[in-house]
Write an enzyme that holds these catalytic residues in place. Structure first.
Site, PDB file in Angstrom:
ATOM      1  CB  CYS A  45     -22.601 -23.102  27.377  1.00  0.00           C
ATOM      2  SG  CYS A  45     -22.857 -21.658  28.444  1.00  0.00           S
ATOM      3  CD  GLU A  73     -18.330 -23.166  28.130  1.00  0.00           C
ATOM      4  OE1 GLU A  73     -17.694 -22.486  28.969  1.00  0.00           O
ATOM      5  OE2 GLU A  73     -19.536 -22.982  27.891  1.00  0.00           O
TER       6      GLU A  73
END
Length: 237
Positions: free
Chosen positions: A144, A223
């Site tokens: 991230c 993600e």
């Protein structure tokens, strides 16, 4: 940073990225990302994503608080606390600036139901930290923090003069900016430092490498799922 090697191309993170390159490319060159870059992403998709990402950042802030608890040194405690502060008091302000334009209050955003992709990702990271050590947690967090830095810089450089008319200019410039880039550099330096302290030597030859790479790959795929969720604003998942 234009005259330096980006932090995501160095150290432990670069090794993890290379081991999971197909997943990494699916994440950083996702259709959602391309839509941000050229300004064609529908506003409904961005709005859905941004509100969910606001909720996501709340849980990621908790994960960095857990990193403070899991740290063995004051240096690591301070670094984790600094990243948590950046999430709570800087990055979340980007979300609030956009949402004010849509007439959404912070209280309304906080009460929004979490999408399944959001639940899956944030709980995965928290579980990695609760069941493992600081290195496991930082590995789960790394896609991230580093991915957004890489994406932000690339979109800013690709946009050139056209970025002025891009409705997502603020988002791009936030993640391409010096403030966020310094967060990435510090976070990945901490990953290197903790890996060295706990494993030493060549991490790729260590007994923990397979497990760490698996964690990194799973977080990267989550993600991708988060971007997929953003492209489906009328679907709870």
């Amino acid at each position: 940073m234009s005259d330096m090697t980006p932090p995501w191309e160095q150290g432990v993170f670069a090794a993890l990225k290379a081991e999971n390159l197909a997943d990494w490319r699916a994440y950083t060159d996702h259709a959602f990302v391309r839509g941000l870059g050229d300004g064609t992403l529908p506003e409904a998709c961005f709005r859905h994503y941004l509100v969910q990402d606001y909720l996501f950042l709340i849980h990621f802030s908790r994960a960095y608080a857990l990193a403070v608890y899991k740290s063995d040194s004051l240096e690591d405690m301070r670094q984790a606390a600094a990243t948590m502060d950046a999430l709570l008091n800087e990055e979340m302000q980007l979300h609030l600036r956009y949402c004010v334009q849509w007439g959404l209050t912070e209280a309304e955003m906080a009460q929004t139901e979490e999408a399944s992709g959001n639940l899956a990702y944030t709980r995965f990271v928290l579980d990695a930290g609760l069941s493992g050590d600081l290195l496991d947690l930082l590995t789960a967090l790394a896609p991230c923090v580093a991915g957004y830095g890489e994406i932000g810089l690339r979109l800013a450089s690709q946009g050139g003069a056209d970025i002025a008319g891009n409705p997502y200019r603020d988002w791009i410039e936030t993640y391409a900016g010096d403030g966020y880039q310094s967060v990435v550099t510090a976070a990945l330096a901490q990953l290197d430092r903790v890996a060295s302290a706990r494993i030493g030597g060549d991490i790729c030859r260590s007994g923990r490498w397979k497990s760490l790479s698996k964690t990194f790959g799973a977080a990267t795929r989550l993600e991708v799922g988060f971007w997929d969720m953003g492209l489906s604003p009328n679907h709870a998942g």
